[in-house]
Structure formats: C-alpha cells, structure tokens
Design a protein around this motif. Structure first.
Motif, PDB file in Angstrom:
ATOM      1  N   VAL A 103     -32.314 -27.428  21.060  1.00 39.61           N
ATOM      2  CA  VAL A 103     -31.153 -27.286  20.177  1.00 39.61           C
ATOM      3  C   VAL A 103     -31.019 -25.865  19.658  1.00 39.61           C
ATOM      4  O   VAL A 103     -29.959 -25.478  19.163  1.00 39.61           O
ATOM      5  N   LEU A 104     -32.087 -25.061  19.755  1.00 34.96           N
ATOM      6  CA  LEU A 104     -32.057 -23.690  19.252  1.00 34.96           C
ATOM      7  C   LEU A 104     -31.333 -22.771  20.233  1.00 34.96           C
ATOM      8  O   LEU A 104     -31.461 -22.912  21.441  1.00 34.96           O
ATOM      9  N   ARG A 105     -30.613 -21.836  19.707  1.00 32.44           N
ATOM     10  CA  ARG A 105     -29.842 -20.910  20.533  1.00 32.44           C
ATOM     11  C   ARG A 105     -30.721 -19.955  21.330  1.00 32.44           C
ATOM     12  O   ARG A 105     -31.786 -19.548  20.876  1.00 32.44           O
ATOM     13  N   VAL A 106     -30.177 -19.575  22.476  1.00 28.56           N
ATOM     14  CA  VAL A 106     -30.732 -18.485  23.268  1.00 28.56           C
ATOM     15  C   VAL A 106     -29.769 -17.308  23.144  1.00 28.56           C
ATOM     16  O   VAL A 106     -28.565 -17.455  23.359  1.00 28.56           O
ATOM     17  N   GLU A 107     -30.303 -16.150  22.787  1.00 29.95           N
ATOM     18  CA  GLU A 107     -29.461 -14.966  22.598  1.00 29.95           C
ATOM     19  C   GLU A 107     -29.115 -14.331  23.945  1.00 29.95           C
ATOM     20  O   GLU A 107     -29.637 -14.719  24.998  1.00 29.95           O
ATOM     21  N   ALA A 108     -28.247 -13.324  23.907  1.00 28.98           N
ATOM     22  CA  ALA A 108     -27.815 -12.657  25.137  1.00 28.98           C
ATOM     23  C   ALA A 108     -28.975 -12.033  25.896  1.00 28.98           C
ATOM     24  O   ALA A 108     -28.908 -11.858  27.116  1.00 28.98           O
ATOM     25  N   ASN A 109     -30.082 -11.722  25.195  1.00 33.22           N
ATOM     26  CA  ASN A 109     -31.262 -11.171  25.869  1.00 33.22           C
ATOM     27  C   ASN A 109     -32.115 -12.248  26.527  1.00 33.22           C
ATOM     28  O   ASN A 109     -33.191 -11.972  27.051  1.00 33.22           O
ATOM     29  N   ARG A 110     -31.626 -13.515  26.462  1.00 33.12           N
ATOM     30  CA  ARG A 110     -32.260 -14.680  27.094  1.00 33.12           C
ATOM     31  C   ARG A 110     -33.539 -15.111  26.373  1.00 33.12           C
ATOM     32  O   ARG A 110     -34.367 -15.809  26.951  1.00 33.12           O
ATOM     33  N   VAL A 111     -33.686 -14.760  25.111  1.00 32.20           N
ATOM     34  CA  VAL A 111     -34.825 -15.191  24.297  1.00 32.20           C
ATOM     35  C   VAL A 111     -34.349 -16.282  23.341  1.00 32.20           C
ATOM     36  O   VAL A 111     -33.344 -16.102  22.640  1.00 32.20           O
ATOM     37  N   ARG A 112     -35.091 -17.403  23.311  1.00 29.59           N
ATOM     38  CA  ARG A 112     -34.714 -18.510  22.437  1.00 29.59           C
ATOM     39  C   ARG A 112     -35.121 -18.184  20.993  1.00 29.59           C
ATOM     40  O   ARG A 112     -36.217 -17.699  20.728  1.00 29.59           O
ATOM     41  N   CYS A 162     -24.307 -19.107  22.521  1.00 32.22           N
ATOM     42  CA  CYS A 162     -25.620 -19.422  23.094  1.00 32.22           C
ATOM     43  C   CYS A 162     -25.594 -19.099  24.582  1.00 32.22           C
ATOM     44  O   CYS A 162     -24.567 -19.277  25.250  1.00 32.22           O
ATOM     45  N   HIS A 163     -26.733 -18.648  25.114  1.00 31.00           N
ATOM     46  CA  HIS A 163     -26.835 -18.247  26.513  1.00 31.00           C
ATOM     47  C   HIS A 163     -27.914 -19.043  27.252  1.00 31.00           C
ATOM     48  O   HIS A 163     -28.484 -18.555  28.223  1.00 31.00           O
ATOM     49  N   CYS A 164     -28.171 -20.265  26.791  1.00 34.95           N
ATOM     50  CA  CYS A 164     -29.222 -21.077  27.416  1.00 34.95           C
ATOM     51  C   CYS A 164     -28.756 -21.632  28.763  1.00 34.95           C
ATOM     52  O   CYS A 164     -27.611 -21.429  29.182  1.00 34.95           O
ATOM     53  N   GLY A 165     -29.648 -22.367  29.431  1.00 32.49           N
ATOM     54  CA  GLY A 165     -29.313 -22.937  30.727  1.00 32.49           C
ATOM     55  C   GLY A 165     -28.142 -23.894  30.675  1.00 32.49           C
ATOM     56  O   GLY A 165     -27.304 -23.915  31.594  1.00 32.49           O
ATOM     57  N   TYR A 166     -28.063 -24.708  29.611  1.00 35.79           N
ATOM     58  CA  TYR A 166     -26.927 -25.611  29.472  1.00 35.79           C
ATOM     59  C   TYR A 166     -25.612 -24.819  29.420  1.00 35.79           C
ATOM     60  O   TYR A 166     -24.614 -25.175  30.064  1.00 35.79           O
ATOM     61  N   CYS A 167     -25.611 -23.742  28.645  1.00 31.45           N
ATOM     62  CA  CYS A 167     -24.384 -22.956  28.482  1.00 31.45           C
ATOM     63  C   CYS A 167     -24.027 -22.209  29.764  1.00 31.45           C
ATOM     64  O   CYS A 167     -22.844 -22.054  30.088  1.00 31.45           O
ATOM     65  N   GLN A 168     -25.037 -21.744  30.508  1.00 31.95           N
ATOM     66  CA  GLN A 168     -24.757 -21.087  31.784  1.00 31.95           C
ATOM     67  C   GLN A 168     -24.096 -22.067  32.747  1.00 31.95           C
ATOM     68  O   GLN A 168     -23.119 -21.719  33.433  1.00 31.95           O
ATOM     69  N   ALA A 169     -24.616 -23.291  32.790  1.00 34.27           N
ATOM     70  CA  ALA A 169     -24.026 -24.301  33.681  1.00 34.27           C
ATOM     71  C   ALA A 169     -22.610 -24.643  33.255  1.00 34.27           C
ATOM     72  O   ALA A 169     -21.702 -24.776  34.096  1.00 34.27           O
ATOM     73  N   PRO A 209     -27.100  -7.695  27.751  1.00 30.89           N
ATOM     74  CA  PRO A 209     -27.354  -6.259  27.552  1.00 30.89           C
ATOM     75  C   PRO A 209     -28.287  -5.671  28.607  1.00 30.89           C
ATOM     76  O   PRO A 209     -28.264  -4.463  28.824  1.00 30.89           O
ATOM     77  N   HIS A 210     -29.074  -6.523  29.263  1.00 30.47           N
ATOM     78  CA  HIS A 210     -29.983  -6.035  30.300  1.00 30.47           C
ATOM     79  C   HIS A 210     -29.527  -6.495  31.682  1.00 30.47           C
ATOM     80  O   HIS A 210     -30.295  -6.501  32.638  1.00 30.47           O
ATOM     81  N   GLY A 211     -28.273  -6.861  31.788  1.00 29.09           N
ATOM     82  CA  GLY A 211     -27.715  -7.314  33.057  1.00 29.09           C
ATOM     83  C   GLY A 211     -26.267  -6.898  33.181  1.00 29.09           C
ATOM     84  O   GLY A 211     -25.922  -5.728  32.982  1.00 29.09           O
ATOM     85  N   ASP A 221     -13.408 -13.502  29.928  1.00 26.79           N
ATOM     86  CA  ASP A 221     -13.532 -14.935  30.194  1.00 26.79           C
ATOM     87  C   ASP A 221     -14.698 -15.546  29.421  1.00 26.79           C
ATOM     88  O   ASP A 221     -14.623 -16.703  28.998  1.00 26.79           O
ATOM     89  N   TRP A 222     -15.783 -14.808  29.240  1.00 25.76           N
ATOM     90  CA  TRP A 222     -16.892 -15.335  28.452  1.00 25.76           C
ATOM     91  C   TRP A 222     -16.452 -15.599  27.013  1.00 25.76           C
ATOM     92  O   TRP A 222     -16.771 -16.639  26.428  1.00 25.76           O
ATOM     93  N   ARG A 223     -15.707 -14.683  26.441  1.00 29.86           N
ATOM     94  CA  ARG A 223     -15.235 -14.890  25.066  1.00 29.86           C
ATOM     95  C   ARG A 223     -14.301 -16.100  24.997  1.00 29.86           C
ATOM     96  O   ARG A 223     -14.325 -16.860  24.031  1.00 29.86           O
ATOM     97  N   ARG A 224     -13.455 -16.260  25.995  1.00 26.92           N
ATOM     98  CA  ARG A 224     -12.587 -17.440  26.034  1.00 26.92           C
ATOM     99  C   ARG A 224     -13.411 -18.714  26.157  1.00 26.92           C
ATOM    100  O   ARG A 224     -13.112 -19.727  25.514  1.00 26.92           O
ATOM    101  N   PHE A 225     -14.444 -18.667  27.007  1.00 23.35           N
ATOM    102  CA  PHE A 225     -15.315 -19.830  27.179  1.00 23.35           C
ATOM    103  C   PHE A 225     -16.017 -20.177  25.863  1.00 23.35           C
ATOM    104  O   PHE A 225     -16.110 -21.355  25.491  1.00 23.35           O
ATOM    105  N   VAL A 226     -16.542 -19.192  25.153  1.00 21.35           N
ATOM    106  CA  VAL A 226     -17.234 -19.446  23.895  1.00 21.35           C
ATOM    107  C   VAL A 226     -16.287 -20.136  22.911  1.00 21.35           C
ATOM    108  O   VAL A 226     -16.670 -21.086  22.222  1.00 21.35           O
TER     109      VAL A 226
END
Length: 684
Positions: A103-112, A162-169, A209-211, A221-226
């Motif tokens: 349930v905890l967010r993953v930041e853009a740097n991919r750290v939970r 959030c940038h977790c696996g659920y959000c990527q999918a 930021p690292h990709g 599109d990411w901002r629209r998705f969020v």
C-alpha cells in the motif's frame, strides 16, 4: 441567473466551521464538551469530522470502534451543529503499512516509501482499495442517515503519484487503450528522436529521474494518467458511500493545482471545495495576493458554475509558510468575505482546536492552546459568524460572468515542459493571473474555463499562452469570434497539439486564421532586458503612448490583422507587437510580448467596454479596491473590498443601495476603512 438550491437542505445558510479532530482529545471528555459551547459561541454551524481518523476508527485490522464518533455526531444533532463526514483514506494506520507494504508508494526513483506522512499510498493497490471500501462502507451504513451529516468529505487534498509495479501495469493499459498500437504511440511521442522508439509495451515505464524524462509526450500522458488514476480511486471511494443515501452531496477539498487536473476531478463531485492559504501582508498593499486568490476562487467556482465551499482557511497564521504572519485586524473578515464574494457558500478553517503535538501544533485555529474564547482570533471568528448569519440570503446566488479566461491543465503541463524559450521562468500562472487581475481591478466578474467547456454566454475570452492548442480548440475559438465574440491571445500560443507535437506550417497553428498573423520566432529576454510597444496614433482602442514589456517578445507578421502597436527596441523595433483581426462579427487581439499591469488595465477597460461586458460599478475603482457581485435575478449583492492598505471611498451610481448587514441606505459613495469590506444590496 436564478438562485440555486443550497448545498444541503438541512443547512440552507452560509456554512461556517472548521476541521474538527475529536479523536485527538478522546482522553479528555471535558475538552469535547467545551468544544460544543465554543462552537455555538463562535456562530459555527458545521464541522468537517474524521478526516484523519482511520487509526481511531480501526485500531487493529477488522476491529472497529465507532462509539466516539457516535457521541460526537449525536451531540452535534442535539445542538444544531452539522458535519461533513470524511472518509479517512488520507492517512492509513501503521498496522496496514506493516502487514501490507504494497500500500506504500514507490517514488519516481523506484524506492518504496516507509510508513508516514499523508497520501503515502498507492491508488492502484488492490489491498488499499479493498480496505478503503470496507471502512467507507461501514461509515456509510452507520451514518448516511444521521441527522447531523450534511455530506461526504472524500479523503483530503488528493495529490502525488506512485510508480510501483501495479501503477506501471495500469499505465501501460491506459496507453494501450488510448493509442491501440505502438506505431501510433511512437509517432505521438516522436520517439524517433534520440532513438527512443519502443518495440514492446513492456518497455514503457513512468518518467524517472534516472531513466526516461525527456520525451514530452510521455511526460504529458503520465500526468494525464495520474489524474485519471486518482479520479478512479476517488470514484471508488464515492461508490462505497453513495448508495446508503444518494441524497447526500459529495466533495473533496482541492488545494495544490500542480499535480492533478482538477477540472476532470470536478466531474465526479456534487459540490466543489478548496483550501486557501494566502500569504497576507507581504507588502503594505495586499492587492497582489488578493487578486491571485481571487483567480483561484473564480477557478473553483467556474468548474460547475455554481457556488463552491471554502473548506479550509486559517483564522490567524499558518505554521508552514515561509513566514507565519498574523492577520492584521480586519483582514480575517475581509479575506473570508472575499471568498463569499467570488461564489463561496462557506467559510471554514483548518482547524477548530490547535493540536497539542506533531507538525501542525502551532498552526492557527479558532481555539488556541489557551482553550477559551478570550482571544483576538476567537472574537474575529465569532464576529464573522454574526456577519455570515446576517447576510445568509446570499446563499445559492451565482456570479454573472460574461468574461472568461482559458486555463487548461495539460496546456500548463506542456508549457512548463517545453524546453525554451525561457527556462529560467516562463511564468505561465503569473501571466494568467496578471490578465485576470486587470478584470479584478475593473470589477468585472470573470470565469476560468477549459477548452472543453461550454462557452455560451461569454462575450470576451482571454487565452494567455495557449501553447497547447488542439485543432478542435482552434475551430471553437474561430467560431466564437465569427459569432461576435472578442478573443485575446498572447505570445507562445498555438505551438503544439494535444500530443505535444509542434504544429507545422507556421504558428499560431489552429489560431492563424482567427488572429490573422504568422509568428516566426520568439525572443527570450534575460531578467534585466526590457523592450516595449508604442501604440499607433488614432488606433481603434484609443490608447496612446509607450508601454514596457519584458521576458518574451514574439516576432510576428500581420497577414489579415491590423497593427495597433509596434516594438520600440532591439533589431525588431517597428515590427508588430499588438494586433487585432476582424473575423465575422467579432474580433481577435494578439499581444506578441509580455506586457505589464498598466497596459493590461488600460487595454481591458477598453476591450471590455467594446465587447459590452459590464462592470460591477460603472465608476473607476481606487487602486487596491475591487467590486464583485452575486445575484438571484431580483437582487444583486455588491461586495466592495479594500486591499489597498489605506482608507478609501467608492463612488456609487444612483441605483439605490442598502448595506445588507446593517440595513442602512447608502447613497453617493461608500467608505471603506483599511481592510474594509461592505456588502451592498441593489435591485437587479
């Protein structure tokens, strides 16, 4: 414009109250008892309850404790006080983070993230969705029919991503639904630049930021998705409470315009509410802060073109702004009634009683740590409560705006991501607010609309820096002008489409016919650089002389447009800087450079008159004084507000005015002390 129904039939008056956190004081029942006495003394009739109460409602998984909330709401009902009952999703309990770290967010740097703060949760998480549905459903089952509950306060200030696996999918599914094929996505994002072409959907991730962060269509599109993902979660919350009593209105308090397209979120809500925290007294003249917050009030009112709610403000000083400045005597009344003037049917605060500990223990509140009513702030709040009760006939009255400013979130995002012409600051919001301020100073009611809104009823539309302009928006503005409307645009307009791809064939793209110009280049000026325009003698506006400009200068060619003013300096001196194009029954003005307040005020005074847009009062207002109006077709309620830092006199016409609060007749002129505000009633 007819009077609209109140937000709640239970409370058909102006609402006055605060965020109330009784769960912080359950150890001391005397405090809760005293709160009721003080609420009545302050003229408060509604509280927002339970906003961050999840740990008190569900201290352990599946263990629910509603007794304390039963007592609060029952006591409210016994004392004529009402509640916006909140869903507690803004901050989840620690046991949930410990047992279900997903349930905890993953930041853009991919750290939970670790457990803590607010909105540190994933809107895509199945567990988080399940848990919010359970707690919301139980609240609805227990309280949806409670006599004290006037509506649902859904969560609190939705924000973040959030940038977790659920959000990527979910993001990939969102993109597949939008583009269908990778070929279409690659073309829309122009991924052939820097060999960014995707060959499989699985290769696409959120910006990092690292990709990948340099593909503008991707970022947009990411901002629209969020936004869409946040809206989906909000809808999920609403569905869990709606069925228990469909008559209860739902709202969520908006605040930070940076991360979400609030205009889209507004479609899910019955009433708009927002949280306003101006930094008063940065200067002797508070008109700059006042006009910027007037813009926000107008923005939120315009989302449904009906009264909104000021859900949070502060009766004294915050503790999180750069300087926690106390409101000077009179400013609480003035700033609160400013919200009402622009369409709010409430004045509410964060918070009712100051917290004893944690990060906002020094944030302003109605009840200070002293715990009694014998404070300057409490008396200010109580005095405002008496005023709101005296003028409650205003409740439900709309604002009759015939002027609109075009403000789109995806345009805002695209402007800020453009990569030039001034990466030190293109100042999009400041520019929009500068144009709005001219109408504020003139006393011209103004809506803030989006490209997809219905523009019927507007005579004048201003579209500052319409960088992202769809073909459909261009056609819509063309039809508006042809039908007799007046349009004003500025530099850096009509540059890209909705995919953030540049319009080919010459700027301003879809606006070229309407404006009658071709924009060849744009010059970014250093902060110390200055230019200016000189108005042509005998021009139709009747404005003469030279006016300064700064930051951006667009080099344009007049095609069918008439040149009203030219640049005064640099190698493009003498080239067009201000034009007007007549099309059909209307006209379209274009400012090729960023002009300052003196010009904007003179220009819009003339253009509004030319377009037939009325002012609230026909006479010029003193500097720092504004006049706004609400109406029910039979009566008009004129708010005169003095932010100048000096006592002022406002000239009135002969229509006959009555001071709504005192009932006294007012003729000739109205006096306004420092921070003074008066509400005058006249026939419509």
């Amino acid at each position: 414009m007819s009077k609209l129904p109140p937000v709640s039939a239970k409370l058909p008056v102006l609402m006055h109250g605060a965020d109330y956190n009784p769960d912080q004081w359950l150890h001391d029942p005397d405090v809760l008892k005293e709160d009721i006495r003080l609420m009545k003394l302050a003229g408060c009739n509604v509280m927002a309850v339970g906003i961050f109460s999840w740990a008190a409602l569900e201290p352990a998984e599946g263990v629910f404790e509603f007794g304390w909330l039963d007592g609060v709401l029952d006591t409210f009902a016994e004392n004529g006080i009402y509640a916006w009952l909140a869903t507690p999703s803004g901050a989840r309990p620690a046991w949930m983070s410990e047992k279900y770290p997903e349930v905890l967010r993953v930041e853009a740097n991919r750290v939970r993230n670790l457990h803590g703060i607010r909105h540190n949760h994933c809107y895509s998480s199945p567990v988080y969705r399940e848990k919010t549905a359970v707690i919301n459903g139980l609240l609805a089952e227990r309280y949806a029919q409670h006599p004290a509950v006037v509506g649902w306060h859904i969560s609190n200030e939705y924000l973040g991503e959030c940038h977790c696996g659920y959000c990527q999918a979910e993001f990939r599914e969102w993109l597949q639904a939008k583009y269908v094929t990778l070929e279409a996505l690659n073309f829309s994002w122009w991924t052939s630049f820097w060999a960014h072409t995707f060959t499989d959907w699985s290769q696409i991730e959120s910006p990092a930021p690292h990709g990948e962060y340099a593909v503008h269509g991707h970022n947009l599109d990411w901002r629209r998705f969020v936004t869409d993902q946040t809206i989906a979660f909000c809808r999920h919350e609403i569905e869990a409470v709606r069925s228990a009593n469909p008559a209860l209105p739902v709202t969520t308090n908006m605040h930070m315009i940076e991360s979400l397209d609030y205009r889209k979120l507004a479609r899910e809500l019955d009433v708009i509410s927002w949280d306003a925290y101006p930094t008063w007294h940065e200067a002797k003249d508070d008109s700059g802060i006042a006009s910027s917050f007037a813009f926000y009030h107008d923005l939120y009112r315009s989302m449904k073109r009906q009264p909104f709610l000021l859900m949070e403000s502060v009766p004294s000083a915050t503790n999180w702004q750069a300087v926690s400045k106390l409101k000077r005597p009179g400013m609480h009344r003035l700033s609160s009634l400013q919200a009402v003037a622009h369409g709010s049917d409430s004045v509410q605060y964060f918070q009712w009683r100051k917290s004893r500990g944690a990060s906002e223990k020094f944030h302003g509140a109605v009840v200070d740590h002293a715990g009694h009513e014998h404070t300057r702030v409490f008396e200010d709040v109580a005095a405002l409560g008496r005023t709101l009760a005296a003028v409650s006939e205003i409740t439900g009255t709309p604002t009759p705006a015939e002027t609109a400013i075009l403000f789109d979130w995806d345009n805002r995002w695209a402007v800020k991501d453009a990569g030039g012409p001034r990466n030190t600051g293109i100042h999009y919001e400041e520019t929009v607010m500068a144009h709005h301020r001219a109408f504020w100073e003139l006393g011209v009611p103004t809506d803030i609309v989006g490209s997809e809104d219905d523009w019927a009823g507007y005579r004048l539309i201003v579209a500052p820096m319409l960088y992202l302009c769809r073909e459909e928006t261009g056609r819509k503005l063309e039809q508006f002008v042809e039908g007799g409307g007046t349009l004003v645009t500025t530099y850096w307009s009509g540059i890209v489409d909705e995919r953030d791809l540049v319009h080919l064939g010459g700027w301003p793209g879809p606006l070229r016919k309407t404006l009658g110009i071709w924009a060849e280049e744009i010059d970014g000026l250093y902060d110390g650089d200055r230019n200016g325009i000189e108005l042509a003698a005998g021009n139709p506006l009747g404005i003469e002389g030279r006016f300064g400009s700064h930051e951006l200068c667009e080099l344009i060619h007049a095609e069918t447009a008439e040149v009203l003013g030219v640049y005064t300096d640099d190698f493009y001196a003498g080239r067009p800087a201000l034009t007007v194009n007549r099309l059909g029954r209307g006209r379209a003005y274009h400012m090729a450079t960023r002009l300052k307040g003196d010009f904007l005020l003179a220009f819009y005074a003339r253009v509004a008159e030319e377009a037939g847009v009325p002012r609230t009062l026909p006479a010029d207002l003193p500097s720092g004084v504004t006049a706004q109006v609400r109406t029910d077709c039979e009566s008009e309620y004129v708010f005169l507000m003095n932010f100048s830092g000096e006592a002022q006199q406002v000239e009135l016409d002969a229509r006959g005015y009555v001071d709504l609060e005192s009932g006294e007749q007012v003729e000739g002129s109205a006096s306004l002390p420092i921070y003074g505000v008066r509400i005058l009633k006249r026939r419509a």
